[in-house]
Design a protein around this motif. Structure first.
Motif, short mmCIF file in Angstrom:
data_model
loop_
_atom_site.label_atom_id
_atom_site.label_comp_id
_atom_site.label_asym_id
_atom_site.label_seq_id
_atom_site.Cartn_x
_atom_site.Cartn_y
_atom_site.Cartn_z
N TRP A 59 17.13 -6.23 13.72
CA TRP A 59 15.86 -5.39 13.60
C TRP A 59 14.86 -5.99 13.13
CZ3 TRP A 59 18.20 -0.08 11.73
CH2 TRP A 59 18.99 0.43 12.78
N ILE A 60 13.56 -5.72 13.32
CA ILE A 60 12.36 -5.70 12.59
C ILE A 60 11.48 -4.76 12.14
CG2 ILE A 60 12.37 -8.27 13.45
CD1 ILE A 60 9.86 -7.34 15.28
N ILE A 61 10.78 -4.89 10.96
CA ILE A 61 9.86 -3.55 10.72
C ILE A 61 8.71 -4.24 10.18
CG2 ILE A 61 9.48 -1.82 8.77
CD1 ILE A 61 12.34 -1.29 8.74
N ARG A 62 7.44 -3.83 10.93
CA ARG A 62 6.12 -4.11 10.58
C ARG A 62 5.45 -2.93 9.46
NH1 ARG A 62 7.07 -6.02 15.82
NH2 ARG A 62 6.45 -8.19 15.96
N PRO A 63 5.57 -3.27 8.27
CA PRO A 63 5.04 -2.10 7.39
C PRO A 63 3.70 -1.44 7.83
CG PRO A 63 5.92 -3.96 6.26
CD PRO A 63 5.70 -4.52 7.67
N ALA A 64 2.88 -2.50 8.46
CA ALA A 64 1.31 -1.79 8.76
C ALA A 64 1.38 -0.71 9.86
CB ALA A 64 0.50 -2.97 9.30
N LEU A 65 2.66 -0.69 10.50
CA LEU A 65 2.79 0.17 11.67
C LEU A 65 3.74 1.57 11.08
CD1 LEU A 65 3.09 -2.08 14.43
CD2 LEU A 65 1.25 -0.88 13.76
N GLN A 71 3.70 4.12 9.33
CA GLN A 71 3.07 5.49 9.23
C GLN A 71 2.85 5.94 10.91
OE1 GLN A 71 -0.03 4.25 6.46
NE2 GLN A 71 0.42 6.06 5.43
N GLU A 72 2.29 5.05 11.58
CA GLU A 72 2.02 5.31 12.91
C GLU A 72 3.19 5.69 13.71
OE1 GLU A 72 0.55 3.19 16.85
OE2 GLU A 72 -0.18 2.51 14.91
N LYS A 73 4.22 4.60 13.59
CA LYS A 73 5.49 4.62 14.43
C LYS A 73 6.56 5.99 13.90
CE LYS A 73 4.68 0.98 16.99
NZ LYS A 73 4.20 1.36 18.57
N LEU A 74 6.46 6.25 12.67
CA LEU A 74 7.31 7.05 12.11
C LEU A 74 6.86 8.64 12.04
CD1 LEU A 74 9.63 4.96 9.67
CD2 LEU A 74 9.97 5.21 12.15
N GLY A 75 5.52 8.64 12.14
CA GLY A 75 4.74 9.91 11.78
C GLY A 75 4.84 10.30 10.35
N VAL A 76 4.83 9.31 9.52
CA VAL A 76 4.71 9.77 8.11
C VAL A 76 3.51 9.67 7.32
CG1 VAL A 76 7.22 9.34 7.80
CG2 VAL A 76 5.83 7.48 7.31
N GLU A 77 3.35 10.25 6.29
CA GLU A 77 1.98 10.01 5.54
C GLU A 77 2.11 9.06 4.23
OE1 GLU A 77 1.31 13.93 4.11
OE2 GLU A 77 1.01 14.86 6.09
N GLN A 78 3.34 8.94 3.88
CA GLN A 78 3.65 7.69 2.61
C GLN A 78 5.08 7.23 2.94
OE1 GLN A 78 3.60 10.77 -0.56
NE2 GLN A 78 1.82 9.73 -1.46
N TYR A 79 5.00 5.90 2.30
CA TYR A 79 6.24 5.18 2.62
C TYR A 79 6.58 4.21 1.56
CZ TYR A 79 3.58 1.26 4.31
OH TYR A 79 2.75 0.25 4.31
N CYS A 80 7.77 3.92 1.25
CA CYS A 80 7.88 2.72 0.25
C CYS A 80 9.15 1.96 0.72
CB CYS A 80 8.71 3.50 -1.10
SG CYS A 80 9.13 2.43 -2.31
N ILE A 81 8.96 0.56 0.63
CA ILE A 81 10.01 -0.34 1.43
C ILE A 81 10.30 -1.13 0.10
CG2 ILE A 81 10.36 -2.13 2.89
CD1 ILE A 81 8.24 -1.00 4.68
N VAL A 82 11.69 -1.36 -0.08
CA VAL A 82 12.11 -2.09 -1.10
C VAL A 82 13.28 -2.92 -0.68
CG1 VAL A 82 11.26 -0.79 -3.25
CG2 VAL A 82 13.62 -0.12 -2.26
N ASN A 83 13.81 -3.78 -1.26
CA ASN A 83 15.18 -4.88 -0.88
C ASN A 83 16.31 -3.74 -1.49
OD1 ASN A 83 17.32 -6.27 -2.76
ND2 ASN A 83 16.50 -7.37 -0.81
N ASP A 84 17.39 -3.74 -0.49
CA ASP A 84 18.44 -2.86 -0.79
C ASP A 84 18.99 -3.04 -2.20
OD1 ASP A 84 19.46 -5.39 -0.36
OD2 ASP A 84 21.31 -4.63 0.74
#
Length: 323
Positions: free
Chosen positions: A81-87, A89-102
């Motif tokens: 899998w890959i994730i593009r942080p800039a997308l 909110q648009e792809k998941l339909g969320v207003e806020q997000y946080c991404i951290v290492n596991d």
């Protein structure tokens, strides 16, 4: 406040709805586990989870990811899998997000859970230090490593690391043989190749070759099962060797990070082998650091027993970032 908390590893993606109370207390609902191989992308796994929850989710998400999280494209270490942080909110339909290492998330959990969420493995049987540096690591599909620093005022800081990819350092002839086997496939052998779940297969095959026993290549889960049950003495020896190597690596990480306030073992595999760790050579290898043996013997080593530290910690990271 509700948010979706996600813990994505090499094999599984775990989802939960986290509720953050006014006093900051975090609770999780019953987690849903999705196999990463069953979905082409994180977005389709997200949509699967959304359907399971009746078609709607909170407009907030915190993701704990098994791999480096900086940059415009996030690639997982042990799944495609890959994730593009800039997308997001648009792809998941969320207003806020946080991404951290596991394991950054796991370190947040270590900082937040109560003392009764730990069991003692080795060293002095006392609580983790309320101040100073702690090291957090754990085996799963890979080997996660993080660093936690507790301030005297009760606040804390967490640093993600890729300590699972430092070089493997053999200590005896069996370690030498494991390294020789692994070097046939990998020019550089990291500790993750020796102390992550799949490594048990190479350890088992190495021990079999040393005894001149022909054994078939097989799934690592089968070896873990027989080794834990005691139904296969060679598999049991492989499990003990794994525990010894984990002790060596945990000690090295503590020395490198200055984690003298305590070391915490986490990860699903760590929890499953907790009783074996206590009886194995883990403690002796953890202390076996030459001139620093006395220092290593003074470090409390614990195992976190919270059932979902990655999900809990991801929610805690979201609170730290957005509260």
């Amino acid at each position: 406040m509700d948010l979706v908390s996600v813990d994505i590893g090499g094999t599984h993606a775990r989802f939960s709805i986290a509720t953050v109370a006014d006093d900051g207390t975090i609770t999780l609902d019953e987690p849903e586990t999705i196999h990463t191989k069953d979905h082409a992308s994180f977005q389709t796994a997200w949509e699967d989870f959304r359907e399971r929850k009746g078609g709607s989710l909170p407009p907030r998400v915190s993701m704990a990811i098994a791999g480096p999280v900086g940059g415009e494209v996030i690639r997982f270490t042990n799944n495609p899998w890959i994730i593009r942080p800039a997308l997001v909110q648009e792809k998941l339909g969320v207003e806020q997000y946080c991404i951290v290492n596991d394991f950054e998330a796991v370190a947040h959990a270590v900082a937040r859970v109560s003392e009764d969420q730990f069991i003692h493995l080795t060293g002095p049987d006392k609580p983790l230090s309320p101040t100073g540096r702690l090291s957090v690591l754990g085996p799963g599909t890979g080997l996660g490593v993080a660093h936690l620093y507790r301030e005297p005022d009760g606040t804390y800081r967490v640093s993600a690391t890729e300590g699972g990819h430092i070089d493997f350092a053999p200590l005896d002839q069996i370690d030498d043989a494991i390294l020789a086997r692994l070097r046939k496939r990998h020019t550089r052998v990291s500790v993750e190749r020796v102390v992550a779940g799949p490594a048990i297969s190479d350890i088992y095959q190495t021990l079999a070759a040393m005894e001149g026993k022909p054994v078939a290549e097989e799934d690592d889960v089968a070896i873990w099962t027989r080794g834990q049950e005691g139904s296969d003495s060679l598999a049991a020896a492989a499990v003990d060797r794994f525990c010894m190597s984990l002790g060596s690596v945990a000690g090295d990480i503590a020395l490198a990070q200055g984690g003298f306030g305590g070391v915490v073992i986490a990860g699903g595999l760590g929890y499953r082998i907790r009783e074996t760790l206590v009886k194995s050579g883990f403690a002796e290898r953890f202390k076996a650091k030459g001139r620093f043996q006395e220092l290593m013997a003074s470090i409390p080593v614990k195992l976190i027993t919270h059932p979902q530290p990655g999900l809990f910690g991801a929610a805690a990271a979201f609170v730290r970032e957005h509260a």
